[in-house]
Enzyme design. Structure first.
Site, PDB file in Angstrom:
ATOM      1  N   TRP A 143      -3.726   4.336   1.925  1.00 50.43           N
ATOM      2  CA  TRP A 143      -3.886   5.106   3.152  1.00 50.43           C
ATOM      3  C   TRP A 143      -5.049   6.089   3.084  1.00 50.43           C
ATOM      4  CZ3 TRP A 143      -3.193   4.705   7.956  1.00 50.43           C
ATOM      5  CH2 TRP A 143      -3.145   5.814   8.808  1.00 50.43           C
ATOM      6  N   GLY A 172      -2.215   4.509  -3.903  1.00 48.95           N
ATOM      7  CA  GLY A 172      -2.122   3.384  -4.825  1.00 48.95           C
ATOM      8  C   GLY A 172      -1.146   3.544  -5.970  1.00 48.95           C
ATOM      9  N   SER A 201       0.852  -1.185   0.000  1.00 50.25           N
ATOM     10  CA  SER A 201       0.000   0.000   0.000  1.00 50.25           C
ATOM     11  C   SER A 201       0.884   1.231   0.000  1.00 50.25           C
ATOM     12  CB  SER A 201      -0.939   0.000   1.221  1.00 50.25           C
ATOM     13  OG  SER A 201      -0.186   0.103   2.427  1.00 50.25           O
ATOM     14  N   CYS A 202       0.238   2.394  -0.065  1.00 49.31           N
ATOM     15  CA  CYS A 202       0.976   3.668  -0.068  1.00 49.31           C
ATOM     16  C   CYS A 202      -0.011   4.764   0.304  1.00 49.31           C
ATOM     17  CB  CYS A 202       1.627   3.911  -1.435  1.00 49.31           C
ATOM     18  SG  CYS A 202       0.467   3.820  -2.817  1.00 49.31           S
ATOM     19  N   GLY A 203       0.043   5.908  -0.370  1.00 45.67           N
ATOM     20  CA  GLY A 203      -0.892   6.982  -0.090  1.00 45.67           C
ATOM     21  C   GLY A 203      -2.190   6.853  -0.864  1.00 45.67           C
TER      22      GLY A 203
END
EC number: 2.8.1.1
Length: 304
Positions: free
Chosen positions: A287, A262, A258-260
């Protein structure tokens, strides 16, 4: 392995010169963080690009009904966009971006998930320019030089590639994410630990409980932003990053990245797959969706 292949600038130029059967279409998938105050569309139209490039807009080619940014597109949105860009099913697509390997992995992955037969990720545009390979410096008025086509995707690997919010929430709530999965977050360590702000002022920093920090920059060359291409090099880079950020990786467990929003999550997903890690999926909403859906009680700070 990823749903696409890496290709060096040198190998790409050779492919363009030697390929006689299929059309080779460079795909500019540049996307910038809003805080950078840059315009990817203007850059495509006015700045040097690889000759005969099309522009793939990850913000526009997304799920129109989702309130979250650039979520994975529906089949209709994807097919319509590819048709408008003039892409044909037998085209060889070579994806790049102006940052390095920032948003282009997300685009190449999207093309692969939607079943396009042959996709390459250029490793990377910075090196392509450094080696002074051909560029088109003319200004253009359209996002594709090709006539419209009738593109229809015939298969999708979404079930094997994407984790949705409902699945992610149940894994976190049950405690299974930390016990039965490798879960990595591609954002900076400060954002992960809650000590640095998010790009969006309405989104608090922190992380999903049970995830580990694996900042995407740690898996790319710090100067060129390229992926290591040799097998030993990518393994060494991954091992160093895991050690530097005190992460554990059990290859026998499935992995979620995951990240901020995608985008950079696909950078680390790609690196893990290049290193031979199997069964790696992306939490597409990442996120931003997690914070806006789950509530403050499901936001962790520091290390779990």
């Amino acid at each position: 392995m990823p749903l696409f292949d890496l290709i060096s600038p040198k190998a790409f130029v050779k492919l363009v010169a030697s390929e006689k059967v299929h059309r080779i279409v460079p795909v500019d998938a540049t996307w910038y963080l809003p805080s950078w105050k840059l315009d990817n569309k203007v850059d495509f139209l006015t700045k040097p690009r690889i000759p005969n490039s099309i522009f793939f807009d990850i913000d526009a080619i997304s799920d129109k009904k989702s309130p979250y940014p650039h979520m994975f597109p529906t089949k209709k949105v994807f097919d319509d966009a590819m048709s408008n860009l003039g892409v044909q099913k037998d085209d060889i697509l070579v994806v790049y971006d102006r940052v390095g390997n920032f948003s282009s992995p997300r685009c190449a992955w999207t093309l692969g998930v939607m079943g396009h037969p042959k996709v390459y990720l250029l490793n990377n545009f910075n090196q392509y320019r450094e080696f002074k390979y051909p560029l088109d410096s003319s200004k253009v008025a359209a996002f594709s030089p090709y006539p419209k086509s009738h593109y229809e995707s015939s298969e999708s690997f979404q079930d094997k590639e994407i984790v949705d919010y409902e699945e992610m929430f149940q894994l976190v709530k049950s405690g299974e994410l930390a016990k039965k999965f490798n879960a990595f977050d591609a954002r900076s360590l400060g954002r992960f630990e809650g000590t640095e702000p998010e790009p969006r002022s309405d989104i608090p920093s922190g992380h999903i409980p049970g995830t580990q920090p694996l900042p995407y920059g740690s898996l790319l060359d710090p100067e060129t932003k390229t992926y290591p291409e040799a097998g030993e090099a990518i393994h060494a880079t991954l091992e160093k990053a895991l050690k530097d950020f005190h992460c554990t990786l059990d290859p026998s467990k499935p992995t979620i990245c995951s990240c901020g929003t995608g985008v950079s999550g696909v950078i680390i997903k790609t690196a893990l797959e290049l290193a031979g890690v199997p069964n790696v999926r992306l939490y597409d909403g990442s996120w931003t969706e997690w914070v806006l859906k789950s509530g403050p009680e499901w936001i962790a700070e520091n290390r779990d």
